[in-house]
Structure formats: structure tokens, C-alpha cells
Design a protein around this motif. Sequence first.
Motif, PDB file in Angstrom:
ATOM      1  N   GLY A 236     -25.404  87.603  14.745  1.00  0.00           N
ATOM      2  CA  GLY A 236     -25.949  88.332  15.890  1.00  0.00           C
ATOM      3  C   GLY A 236     -24.983  89.260  16.591  1.00  0.00           C
ATOM      4  N   VAL A 237     -23.795  89.483  16.012  1.00  0.00           N
ATOM      5  CA  VAL A 237     -22.841  90.415  16.612  1.00  0.00           C
ATOM      6  C   VAL A 237     -23.341  91.840  16.392  1.00  0.00           C
ATOM      7  CG1 VAL A 237     -20.491  91.339  16.463  1.00  0.00           C
ATOM      8  CG2 VAL A 237     -20.872  88.864  16.383  1.00  0.00           C
ATOM      9  N   ASP A 238     -23.273  92.658  17.437  1.00  0.00           N
ATOM     10  CA  ASP A 238     -23.717  94.050  17.381  1.00  0.00           C
ATOM     11  C   ASP A 238     -22.561  95.045  17.325  1.00  0.00           C
ATOM     12  OD1 ASP A 238     -26.680  93.570  17.922  1.00  0.00           O
ATOM     13  OD2 ASP A 238     -25.785  92.657  19.711  1.00  0.00           O
ATOM     14  N   VAL A 239     -21.419  94.678  17.943  1.00  0.00           N
ATOM     15  CA  VAL A 239     -20.332  95.642  18.134  1.00  0.00           C
ATOM     16  C   VAL A 239     -19.002  95.015  17.726  1.00  0.00           C
ATOM     17  CG1 VAL A 239     -19.167  97.164  19.773  1.00  0.00           C
ATOM     18  CG2 VAL A 239     -21.589  96.631  20.086  1.00  0.00           C
ATOM     19  N   LEU A 240     -18.200  95.767  16.978  1.00  0.00           N
ATOM     20  CA  LEU A 240     -16.848  95.358  16.593  1.00  0.00           C
ATOM     21  C   LEU A 240     -15.848  96.098  17.472  1.00  0.00           C
ATOM     22  CD1 LEU A 240     -17.178  95.822  12.722  1.00  0.00           C
ATOM     23  CD2 LEU A 240     -17.491  93.687  13.993  1.00  0.00           C
ATOM     24  N   ARG A 241     -14.963  95.344  18.134  1.00  0.00           N
ATOM     25  CA  ARG A 241     -13.945  95.993  18.968  1.00  0.00           C
ATOM     26  C   ARG A 241     -12.615  96.052  18.222  1.00  0.00           C
ATOM     27  NH1 ARG A 241     -12.421  95.171  25.311  1.00  0.00           N
ATOM     28  NH2 ARG A 241     -14.674  95.571  25.394  1.00  0.00           N
TER      29      ARG A 241
END
Length: 297
Positions: A236-241
Motif C-alpha cells: 500500500g505504499v504510494d510514494v518513495l522518498r
Amino acid sequence: MLKLALGPVLTYWPRAATFDFYQEVAEGPADIVYLGETVCSRRHEMKLSDWLDVADLLADAGKQAVLSTQALIESNSELGTLRKIAANGRYLVEANDFGAVHSMAPGTPFVAGPHLNLYNGPSLAVLAELGASRWVLPLEMGREQLAHVMRDGPVQMETEIFAHGRMPLAFSARCFTARNRNLPKDDCQFSCLDHPDGLLLRTREQKPFLVLNGTQTQSASVNCLIGELEDLARCGVDVLRISPQASGTAQVLAIYDQARRGLLDASDARAQLAPLLPGEACNGYWYGQSGMQQVAA
């Protein structure tokens, strides 16, 4: 497809170098760029007006610019800067302490930063009611704990993970970089400028241990989740930092961009990243182990 975010610069760079860096970022693949001083208010190379100019540059290039607040507020001047950021009226704000959360106008969207220490679904629900549209996992949260949070938390909120970089582990009222030179914090002589990637601290056995970054302590190892992108998406992760480093950030972003698009497999991506890392790679937190461990995907 996973979004790609560039976190705020955590170390201290000269003003000209900072502007040059973001000019390159504007031409790169990052979808979201976090801006601002999150560590120490004595770092005066960039004023709030400068950060707003950079935000304008990035917005014109099609990026989502986000203004990040300082994680540890100690003075009225720092509080004043926080309130100006919260009331900027144009750009999304990343709140890194609850003072920033409560400085936002009711209903104003914001990003719940990694230093808010959100560990469960009900906590996320409270932040959602206050306006949070995206949250960033605490650094030590792994996939099993994330699964519990995602099950109990609000479904409309984006999830972002610190996917690459030296991890910001702790903050202090003391400045360790100044202390290393026997200088008081109030007369630090801006020692951090001499260490654009932080000051490496080794054990007596000369093994890399931690990195001193003024009032912040970072990991010596580099959190690198390039081999876990499919797993992150499933969870469910949407964004990689991606956290900026003094050199090679553009190449790191390009490698993650190719990997998220399926143009580069994990093995090749890891091999290309290896010479760019300022320390050894690690991914232990994601697997519920000590953060400095490197676990096979």
C-alpha cells in the motif's frame, strides 16, 4: 506506479550549491520535492524567501513542491518561521512536529512527516480529521506493522516511505558537530558546512557507526529499498522518498525511476546504486530487524 519524492536536504550546503542542486532536480524525474530547513535554524544560507523561490521553480517544472518544517522547535524565532510556513497559502506543508500540525488552518491539507511518530491506524485517523492527506512512515516501521496500520487507518490518505538515504534517527538541543570542534552551539562557526554529507562517527574498531549532522544523528548505513519496490507497492505504499546526498542524487533518482517503471530489475539497480552510496546499504527495518542489517529480498 509508485511516485518518487525527494526529501528535504538534511545537511548544510552553501546557497549557490543548493540553487544549482534544485535546478538539476527540476529537470529530473522526481514527482514531489520537499524543501526547507528541518534540522537547525542557525543554518542561514537559505532564507524562507529563497525556499519559496525554489518552490516556484519546481512548480513551474511540474513538480509538487512541499515546504517542510523544523522537527525540533526551541525558540520564538523558530516558532515564527513555522507559522509563516504554515500560512504560506500556496504550497503544501510537511508538519514534522505537532506544533506545526496545530498551526495549520482548519481543514488545510498537509503531509504528516516522519517525525510525528505515527504507529497505528487510529492515530492516522485523527491526523486525517485535521487535514493530513499523506503520511510518512516512522523510520523503524516494517512491513508487518505497516499492514496493521493500513488495515485500521483511513483509506484516503497517501502513504510515503523513507526508501533511500542515511536515516535521521534522533534530534538533540545540543550540536554534536560543534562539540566535536570544542565550540558552543551558539558559536558553532557553521561547522556543518565542512561536512556536506555529515560527520562520520566510527567505533574504536574503526567501523562506521553513526553520522553527526549538527543537532541531528543519522545512520552511517544507507537505507536502500531498491530491491523491495514490488513489496512496497503490494503493502500500500504510494510514494518513495529519496534523501539528498552531496553528490550523485540525480543518478540515484534516475535509477529509482527506471526501477519503478520496470525498465531495470532489482539486481541491476542495486549494482548501479552501489558506487553512489556514501555508506553501506541496509534494509533491516523493513523486515522487522535492526536497521543496519542488509536482508535478502
